[in-house]
Design a protein around this motif. Structure first.
Motif, mmCIF file in Angstrom:
data_model
loop_
_atom_site.group_PDB
_atom_site.id
_atom_site.type_symbol
_atom_site.label_atom_id
_atom_site.label_comp_id
_atom_site.label_asym_id
_atom_site.label_seq_id
_atom_site.Cartn_x
_atom_site.Cartn_y
_atom_site.Cartn_z
ATOM 1 N N ASN A 65 -2.839 -7.352 -10.392
ATOM 2 C CA ASN A 65 -2.079 -6.459 -11.282
ATOM 3 C C ASN A 65 -3.003 -5.556 -12.088
ATOM 4 O O ASN A 65 -2.708 -4.372 -12.274
ATOM 5 N N VAL A 66 -4.133 -6.090 -12.575
ATOM 6 C CA VAL A 66 -5.093 -5.259 -13.314
ATOM 7 C C VAL A 66 -5.603 -4.134 -12.417
ATOM 8 O O VAL A 66 -5.669 -2.971 -12.827
ATOM 9 N N LEU A 67 -5.948 -4.478 -11.189
ATOM 10 C CA LEU A 67 -6.448 -3.468 -10.243
ATOM 11 C C LEU A 67 -5.363 -2.445 -9.897
ATOM 12 O O LEU A 67 -5.642 -1.242 -9.808
ATOM 13 N N ALA A 68 -4.133 -2.908 -9.728
ATOM 14 C CA ALA A 68 -3.037 -1.985 -9.404
ATOM 15 C C ALA A 68 -2.741 -1.059 -10.581
ATOM 16 O O ALA A 68 -2.562 0.152 -10.398
ATOM 17 N N GLU A 69 -2.719 -1.606 -11.797
ATOM 18 C CA GLU A 69 -2.464 -0.779 -12.980
ATOM 19 C C GLU A 69 -3.564 0.257 -13.193
ATOM 20 O O GLU A 69 -3.314 1.337 -13.715
ATOM 21 N N ALA A 70 -4.780 -0.061 -12.754
ATOM 22 C CA ALA A 70 -5.900 0.877 -12.875
ATOM 23 C C ALA A 70 -5.915 1.895 -11.731
ATOM 24 O O ALA A 70 -6.771 2.778 -11.699
ATOM 25 N N GLY A 71 -4.993 1.759 -10.780
ATOM 26 C CA GLY A 71 -4.928 2.702 -9.676
ATOM 27 C C GLY A 71 -5.905 2.419 -8.552
ATOM 28 O O GLY A 71 -6.163 3.285 -7.720
ATOM 29 N N LEU A 72 -6.447 1.191 -8.508
ATOM 30 C CA LEU A 72 -7.426 0.842 -7.485
ATOM 31 C C LEU A 72 -6.794 0.113 -6.304
ATOM 32 O O LEU A 72 -7.385 0.057 -5.220
ATOM 33 N N LEU A 73 -5.610 -0.463 -6.519
ATOM 34 C CA LEU A 73 -4.836 -1.119 -5.461
ATOM 35 C C LEU A 73 -3.433 -0.544 -5.463
ATOM 36 O O LEU A 73 -2.954 -0.052 -6.487
ATOM 37 N N ARG A 74 -2.783 -0.688 -4.311
ATOM 38 C CA ARG A 74 -1.374 -0.311 -4.200
ATOM 39 C C ARG A 74 -0.734 -1.185 -3.125
ATOM 40 O O ARG A 74 -1.433 -1.790 -2.303
ATOM 41 N N VAL A 75 0.584 -1.249 -3.132
ATOM 42 C CA VAL A 75 1.301 -1.950 -2.078
ATOM 43 C C VAL A 75 1.270 -1.056 -0.845
ATOM 44 O O VAL A 75 1.675 0.104 -0.900
ATOM 45 N N VAL A 76 0.752 -1.600 0.271
ATOM 46 C CA VAL A 76 0.624 -0.804 1.496
ATOM 47 C C VAL A 76 1.724 -1.113 2.499
ATOM 48 O O VAL A 76 1.962 -0.328 3.414
ATOM 49 N N ARG A 77 2.392 -2.247 2.346
ATOM 50 C CA ARG A 77 3.556 -2.584 3.169
ATOM 51 C C ARG A 77 4.224 -3.824 2.582
ATOM 52 O O ARG A 77 3.634 -4.523 1.767
ATOM 53 N N THR A 78 5.424 -4.072 3.019
ATOM 54 C CA THR A 78 6.143 -5.278 2.606
ATOM 55 C C THR A 78 6.693 -5.960 3.849
ATOM 56 O O THR A 78 6.832 -5.333 4.911
ATOM 57 N N ARG A 79 6.987 -7.236 3.692
ATOM 58 C CA ARG A 79 7.570 -8.025 4.775
ATOM 59 C C ARG A 79 8.601 -8.949 4.153
ATOM 60 O O ARG A 79 8.336 -9.587 3.129
ATOM 61 N N ARG A 80 9.773 -9.033 4.747
ATOM 62 C CA ARG A 80 10.832 -9.895 4.244
ATOM 63 C C ARG A 80 10.593 -11.318 4.731
ATOM 64 O O ARG A 80 10.482 -11.568 5.919
ATOM 65 N N VAL A 81 10.457 -12.261 3.781
ATOM 66 C CA VAL A 81 10.260 -13.675 4.100
ATOM 67 C C VAL A 81 11.268 -14.471 3.274
ATOM 68 O O VAL A 81 11.190 -14.487 2.041
ATOM 69 N N ARG A 82 12.231 -15.103 3.953
ATOM 70 C CA ARG A 82 13.259 -15.922 3.289
ATOM 71 C C ARG A 82 13.869 -15.212 2.078
ATOM 72 O O ARG A 82 13.804 -15.713 0.962
ATOM 73 N N ALA A 83 14.399 -14.047 2.305
ATOM 74 C CA ALA A 83 15.112 -13.253 1.288
ATOM 75 C C ALA A 83 14.214 -12.718 0.175
ATOM 76 O O ALA A 83 14.699 -12.261 -0.846
#
Length: 191
Positions: A65-83
């Motif tokens: 979360n720290v890295l994402a808030e700093a703009g260094l990480l992002r969600v690149v894809r998602t996968r549905r697992v058990r809802a």
């Protein structure tokens, strides 16, 4: 975007200059730099990252979360697992950099922002096992030549980052360029 889409398995910029103190602080933590390093291979979930670094999932989630808030990480894809949507995180760039010797805002870099200290700790076992390859050289050159040389080094680092991941051994690659004020110099040659 990258010219080598196979490493990692998602699109990302080649370089991003860190422009805020939050970004510099985000990459100055050893666990966060390890997470960033793992994501050179492929996008990964918090669970996969936690397994890789052998840390609790909650701890890794905080650092992601720290890295994402700093703009260094992002969600690149998602996968549905058990809802539930499982998020795969990836880097926003292959290489992050800060202007030489300065943090955003013009102040000095924090003392814990020393990749050579990290490399020294990481390489101790390799040194003991006679598996450390290293060079150190000194040259009197102009600041312009140093800058030109550093740009060439950055290109080599980018090439190293883009090598497809394989094998069983992870190798560290540390480079640096620093001014020295106490290195001896020869006097001017007499004619």
């Amino acid at each position: 975007m990258s010219t080598n889409p196979s490493v990692p398995d998602y699109d990302l910029a080649d370089t991003i200059e860190l422009s805020t103190p939050e970004q510099v602080r985000a990459i100055s933590d050893p666990l966060r730099t390890t997470i960033l390093g793992l994501l050179h291979e492929r996008g990964a979930t918090v669970t996969e990252l936690a397994d890789a670094v052998k840390r609790p999932k909650g701890t890794v989630a905080h650092h992601v979360n720290v890295l994402a808030e700093a703009g260094l990480l992002r969600v690149v894809r998602t996968r549905r697992v058990r809802a539930i949507d499982e998020r795969y995180y990836g880097r926003t760039a292959r290489m992050f950099y800060v202007s030489v010797g300065q943090s955003p805002g013009g102040g000095p870099l924090p003392l814990d922002f020393n990749d050579f200290e990290v490399a020294a700790k990481e390489s101790a076992a390799a040194y003991q096992a006679h598996q450390l390859w290293a060079f150190i050289r000194h040259a009197r050159i102009s600041p312009e030549q140093a800058t030109e040389f550093w740009h060439r080094i950055k290109d080599l680092v980018q090439e190293f980052d883009q090598v497809p991941r394989s094998g069983e051994t992870t190798y560290g690659f540390a480079v640096g360029l620093y001014p020295m004020t106490d290195y001896p110099t020869l006097p001017a040659e007499k004619s």
